[in-house]
Design an enzyme around this catalytic site. Structure first.
Site, PDB file in Angstrom:
ATOM      1  N   TYR A 102      -9.482  -2.177  15.521  1.00 28.48           N
ATOM      2  CA  TYR A 102      -9.215  -0.818  15.026  1.00 28.48           C
ATOM      3  C   TYR A 102      -8.808  -0.856  13.556  1.00 28.48           C
ATOM      4  O   TYR A 102      -9.338  -0.101  12.731  1.00 28.48           O
ATOM      5  CB  TYR A 102      -8.115  -0.170  15.869  1.00 28.48           C
ATOM      6  CG  TYR A 102      -7.691   1.185  15.358  1.00 28.48           C
ATOM      7  CD1 TYR A 102      -8.318   2.342  15.800  1.00 28.48           C
ATOM      8  CD2 TYR A 102      -6.673   1.309  14.405  1.00 28.48           C
ATOM      9  CE1 TYR A 102      -7.949   3.585  15.316  1.00 28.48           C
ATOM     10  CE2 TYR A 102      -6.289   2.540  13.921  1.00 28.48           C
ATOM     11  CZ  TYR A 102      -6.927   3.674  14.385  1.00 28.48           C
ATOM     12  OH  TYR A 102      -6.560   4.900  13.885  1.00 28.48           O
ATOM     13  N   HIS A 123       8.341  -0.959  14.455  1.00 24.50           N
ATOM     14  CA  HIS A 123       7.486  -1.951  13.799  1.00 24.50           C
ATOM     15  C   HIS A 123       8.294  -3.189  13.388  1.00 24.50           C
ATOM     16  O   HIS A 123       7.909  -4.325  13.715  1.00 24.50           O
ATOM     17  CB  HIS A 123       6.831  -1.326  12.566  1.00 24.50           C
ATOM     18  CG  HIS A 123       6.041  -2.307  11.759  1.00 24.50           C
ATOM     19  ND1 HIS A 123       4.723  -2.591  12.024  1.00 24.50           N
ATOM     20  CD2 HIS A 123       6.386  -3.080  10.693  1.00 24.50           C
ATOM     21  CE1 HIS A 123       4.286  -3.504  11.166  1.00 24.50           C
ATOM     22  NE2 HIS A 123       5.279  -3.806  10.351  1.00 24.50           N
ATOM     23  N   ARG A 136       0.828  -1.220   0.000  1.00 22.70           N
ATOM     24  CA  ARG A 136       0.000   0.000   0.000  1.00 22.70           C
ATOM     25  C   ARG A 136       0.862   1.270   0.000  1.00 22.70           C
ATOM     26  O   ARG A 136       0.341   2.368   0.060  1.00 22.70           O
ATOM     27  CB  ARG A 136      -0.916   0.002   1.216  1.00 22.70           C
ATOM     28  CG  ARG A 136      -1.926  -1.148   1.224  1.00 22.70           C
ATOM     29  CD  ARG A 136      -2.765  -1.118   2.482  1.00 22.70           C
ATOM     30  NE  ARG A 136      -3.659   0.032   2.493  1.00 22.70           N
ATOM     31  CZ  ARG A 136      -4.113   0.615   3.599  1.00 22.70           C
ATOM     32  NH1 ARG A 136      -3.710   0.185   4.789  1.00 22.70           N
ATOM     33  NH2 ARG A 136      -4.937   1.644   3.516  1.00 22.70           N
ATOM     34  N   THR A 171      -2.387   2.876  21.877  1.00 27.26           N
ATOM     35  CA  THR A 171      -0.968   2.873  22.260  1.00 27.26           C
ATOM     36  C   THR A 171      -0.822   2.863  23.772  1.00 27.26           C
ATOM     37  O   THR A 171       0.062   2.182  24.314  1.00 27.26           O
ATOM     38  CB  THR A 171      -0.252   4.106  21.671  1.00 27.26           C
ATOM     39  OG1 THR A 171      -0.488   4.167  20.257  1.00 27.26           O
ATOM     40  CG2 THR A 171       1.242   4.040  21.924  1.00 27.26           C
ATOM     41  N   LYS A 194      -7.380   6.106  18.760  1.00 31.18           N
ATOM     42  CA  LYS A 194      -6.105   5.507  18.348  1.00 31.18           C
ATOM     43  C   LYS A 194      -5.015   5.692  19.405  1.00 31.18           C
ATOM     44  O   LYS A 194      -4.248   4.768  19.686  1.00 31.18           O
ATOM     45  CB  LYS A 194      -5.650   6.105  17.020  1.00 31.18           C
ATOM     46  CG  LYS A 194      -4.366   5.481  16.492  1.00 31.18           C
ATOM     47  CD  LYS A 194      -3.963   6.081  15.150  1.00 31.18           C
ATOM     48  CE  LYS A 194      -2.683   5.424  14.638  1.00 31.18           C
ATOM     49  NZ  LYS A 194      -2.238   6.013  13.349  1.00 31.18           N
ATOM     50  N   GLN A 211      -1.281  -0.618  24.923  1.00 27.90           N
ATOM     51  CA  GLN A 211      -0.085  -1.410  24.691  1.00 27.90           C
ATOM     52  C   GLN A 211       0.978  -1.139  25.760  1.00 27.90           C
ATOM     53  O   GLN A 211       1.620  -2.069  26.263  1.00 27.90           O
ATOM     54  CB  GLN A 211       0.474  -1.112  23.297  1.00 27.90           C
ATOM     55  CG  GLN A 211      -0.407  -1.640  22.167  1.00 27.90           C
ATOM     56  CD  GLN A 211       0.059  -1.166  20.805  1.00 27.90           C
ATOM     57  OE1 GLN A 211       0.365   0.004  20.612  1.00 27.90           O
ATOM     58  NE2 GLN A 211       0.097  -2.073  19.848  1.00 27.90           N
ATOM     59  N   HIS A 267       9.914  -5.094  16.477  1.00 30.95           N
ATOM     60  CA  HIS A 267       8.913  -5.787  17.294  1.00 30.95           C
ATOM     61  C   HIS A 267       8.393  -7.042  16.596  1.00 30.95           C
ATOM     62  O   HIS A 267       8.286  -8.116  17.208  1.00 30.95           O
ATOM     63  CB  HIS A 267       7.762  -4.825  17.593  1.00 30.95           C
ATOM     64  CG  HIS A 267       6.749  -5.373  18.547  1.00 30.95           C
ATOM     65  ND1 HIS A 267       7.098  -6.057  19.685  1.00 30.95           N
ATOM     66  CD2 HIS A 267       5.391  -5.345  18.533  1.00 30.95           C
ATOM     67  CE1 HIS A 267       6.014  -6.417  20.342  1.00 30.95           C
ATOM     68  NE2 HIS A 267       4.960  -6.015  19.666  1.00 30.95           N
ATOM     69  N   GLN A 314       5.111   3.712   7.902  1.00 31.44           N
ATOM     70  CA  GLN A 314       4.786   2.759   8.949  1.00 31.44           C
ATOM     71  C   GLN A 314       5.937   1.770   9.194  1.00 31.44           C
ATOM     72  O   GLN A 314       5.921   1.043  10.186  1.00 31.44           O
ATOM     73  CB  GLN A 314       3.535   1.953   8.561  1.00 31.44           C
ATOM     74  CG  GLN A 314       2.316   2.799   8.247  1.00 31.44           C
ATOM     75  CD  GLN A 314       1.563   3.203   9.506  1.00 31.44           C
ATOM     76  OE1 GLN A 314       2.080   3.078  10.604  1.00 31.44           O
ATOM     77  NE2 GLN A 314       0.357   3.689   9.353  1.00 31.44           N
TER      78      GLN A 314
END
Length: 263
Positions: free
Chosen positions: A184, A144, A134, A205, A201, A208, A147, A139
């Site tokens: 979400y 990211h 995409r 976080t 949103k 988390q 993890h 991102q």
């Protein structure tokens, strides 16, 4: 070179031979080699993917994203239920819970959900591929990629050596958080008209981070008391969780606090 290769083979043999015999026959468990190959291929994809997509239009994956996220919500809810129900029925202790390596029904049920949790981390590598296709390259942060890659490796060790015991707490919490997270993502995939309902949103976080704090408290306690659970595992979880709190805390600061100051 020959000596290094011999050492690698020796370590691999040791890892293969000293695991949980109950889980050894299961997919991707017996040897670390398949998991290491998966992680290497994942990192290659992270490096090469954006370059291959550079001169291509982003791919519309809405028809894939909605069922994918729905399936991940279903899997996360299932795992949360299995972790909670099995630990409850087994009278697990939050203070100290050794691994039951017997092949009786409840320990095997716990081992199976631990495997599903490990395998879900392999599936979640698809999140990164979706970002790449995409062209959501913003991102593809260190947080990211780090993890996603490390969770696969961490939980390979868990399913290989400690499929149960204290491990259940991390899996149970993370499954609950991911059921909310993929809800979400699923709503966001429906279309822009849903964005006005996704004001929460930043709270995701926070959820988390709260999860990591609970894991840190849980692991810290088990480092301070005598418990028949591998100390090296608790130390690894403790250090890894601190690192995640730093990374996610920095993400929260940059994504929300700094932007509020700018406004």
């Amino acid at each position: 070179m020959a000596s290094a290769w011999k050492t690698i083979l020796s370590v691999n043999q040791y890892l293969e031979d000293n695991g949980d015999k109950r889980t050894d026959p299961w997919l991707l468990v017996y040897s670390p080699i398949p998991v290491v190959v998966i992680i290497i291929m994942y990192l290659i994809m992270v490096w090469a993917g954006p370059r291959l997509m550079k001169h291509r239009d982003p791919i519309d994956l809405r028809k894939v994203l909605i069922p994918y996220n729905l399936a991940m919500v279903g899997l996360s809810v299932y795992m949360f239920h299995e972790f909670l129900a099995t630990s409850w029925l087994s009278n697990y202790s939050l203070r100290c819970q050794p691994v039951d390596y017997s092949d009786t029904p409840l320990p095997m049920r716990m081992a199976r959900v631990c495997w599903w949790f490990f395998f879900s981390k392999v599936i979640e590598l698809s999140d990164t591929l979706i970002f790449i296709l995409r062209k959501k390259n913003n991102q593809l942060t260190f947080l990211h990629v780090f993890h996603h890659a490390t969770m696969v490796l961490n939980w390979w060790f868990a399913i290989k050596y400690t499929a149960g015991g204290q491990s259940f707490f991390v899996g149970m919490l993370n499954s609950l958080v991911h059921s909310v997270m993929y809800t979400y993502y699923g709503l966001a995939a429906i279309g822009p008209h849903m964005h006005k309902y996704l004001w929460w949103k930043s709270y995701l976080t926070c959820l988390q981070l709260f999860q990591f704090v609970l894991v840190l408290i849980h692991t810290s306690y088990n480092l301070l008391v005598q418990c028949d659970f591998p100390v090296i595992t608790n130390v690894a979880v403790f250090l890894y969780t601190i690192f995640l709190i730093i990374l996610f805390g920095n993400f929260y600061r940059r994504s929300y606090l700094d932007k509020r100051k700018q406004k």
